[in-house]
Scaffold this motif. Sequence first.
Motif, short mmCIF file in Angstrom:
data_model
loop_
_atom_site.label_atom_id
_atom_site.label_comp_id
_atom_site.label_asym_id
_atom_site.label_seq_id
_atom_site.Cartn_x
_atom_site.Cartn_y
_atom_site.Cartn_z
N TYR A 155 0.84 -1.19 0.00
CA TYR A 155 0.00 0.00 0.00
C TYR A 155 0.88 1.25 0.00
N ASP A 156 0.49 2.21 -0.82
CA ASP A 156 1.27 3.44 -0.94
C ASP A 156 0.30 4.60 -1.17
N PHE A 157 0.28 5.54 -0.23
CA PHE A 157 -0.61 6.68 -0.43
C PHE A 157 -0.08 7.91 0.30
N GLU A 158 -0.35 9.05 -0.28
CA GLU A 158 -0.11 10.37 0.33
C GLU A 158 -0.88 11.39 -0.48
N GLY A 159 -1.11 12.55 0.11
CA GLY A 159 -1.81 13.62 -0.59
C GLY A 159 -3.28 13.34 -0.84
N LEU A 160 -3.85 12.37 -0.14
CA LEU A 160 -5.26 12.03 -0.28
C LEU A 160 -5.96 12.30 1.04
N GLY A 161 -6.86 13.29 1.05
CA GLY A 161 -7.50 13.70 2.28
C GLY A 161 -8.75 12.90 2.59
N GLN A 162 -8.97 12.66 3.86
CA GLN A 162 -10.17 11.97 4.32
C GLN A 162 -10.78 12.71 5.50
N ARG A 163 -11.99 13.14 5.35
CA ARG A 163 -12.78 13.68 6.43
C ARG A 163 -14.16 13.05 6.35
N PRO A 164 -14.84 12.86 7.48
CA PRO A 164 -14.46 13.33 8.81
C PRO A 164 -13.32 12.52 9.40
#
Length: 317
Positions: free
Chosen positions: A176-185
């Motif tokens: 798994y590789d992730f960054e720059g991906l926002g999650q709200r709430p």
Amino acid sequence: MPAPPEERREERLAYGIQLPVQSQSTLYTEAWEADATPADLVEIARAADRAGFAYLACCDHVAIPRRLAPAMSTVWYDPVATLAHLAAVTEHVRLLSHVAVVALRHPLVTAKQYATLDHLSGGRLVLGVGAGHVREEFEALGVDFERRGALLDESIDALRAALGPEEYPEHHGKVYDFEGLGQRPRPAQDQVPLWVGGSSPAAVRRAALKGDGWLPQGDPRDRLPAQITRIRELRERAGIEAPLTVGAITEPLYVGRPSWDTGRRTLTGAPEALAESLRAYHAMGVHQIQVRFRCRSRAELTDQMAAFGAEVAPALD
């Protein structure tokens, strides 16, 4: 969040419950559960809230193959949907996945679901995770069953990031590789407690090195001390000083003297006698016990829960 070790020694033994109805394996299901309804689950959850239970727990299976259905049944409610439903009708009791098979899903999907649950419940989530054991589930979802342990290890690391305080979590791993991906709430808690389930050597090691808690899978009393010692040794060698919540699943219980056959393994008797027996778990280093009551109806179950909370729990010190 778990209390520091020096505080925990003085705490009363906490108690939680694996919800009936939502999983109906023949190993533990009572006959009345086959015809139970969502309204029954709501009343049981409310009873747990009133009786001071630390958590409600819900299992996780996506689909059961025909070869296992005679023993496991195919009744396995979705944990996120079930716990979210019950969060809306309770106020204090925590919500535990026991256990989520997180390797079946991308960590960002898991994080989105459970972060929302924590947000909606006001910070009551405890995320229990485990490796899983049903090969066909993994194959149907395109996940390598043989690599489930390694996938779980990395999923835990990824979920630490994705369920933390950062809106844009970052994880760079082998799968798994992730960054720059926002999650709200975001979760209501700064860090969701993560408890690791299982009693195999690999699971115990994973709990010791990666968990905030350990959820053993049916270890009898005589096996628990050695397992707990092993966890402490592993954490000491790794230099981990953070507290770890150690759990145990008790024998089936019945408060009082039953007028029917509750089975030879069931602990029965007066509240003080039950409390004395259960205090042995605390003495061996257990912080929370998961209890299950023998019962012939929802009403008998909620009566048992109320009796346990009022008469047994005060003596669990």
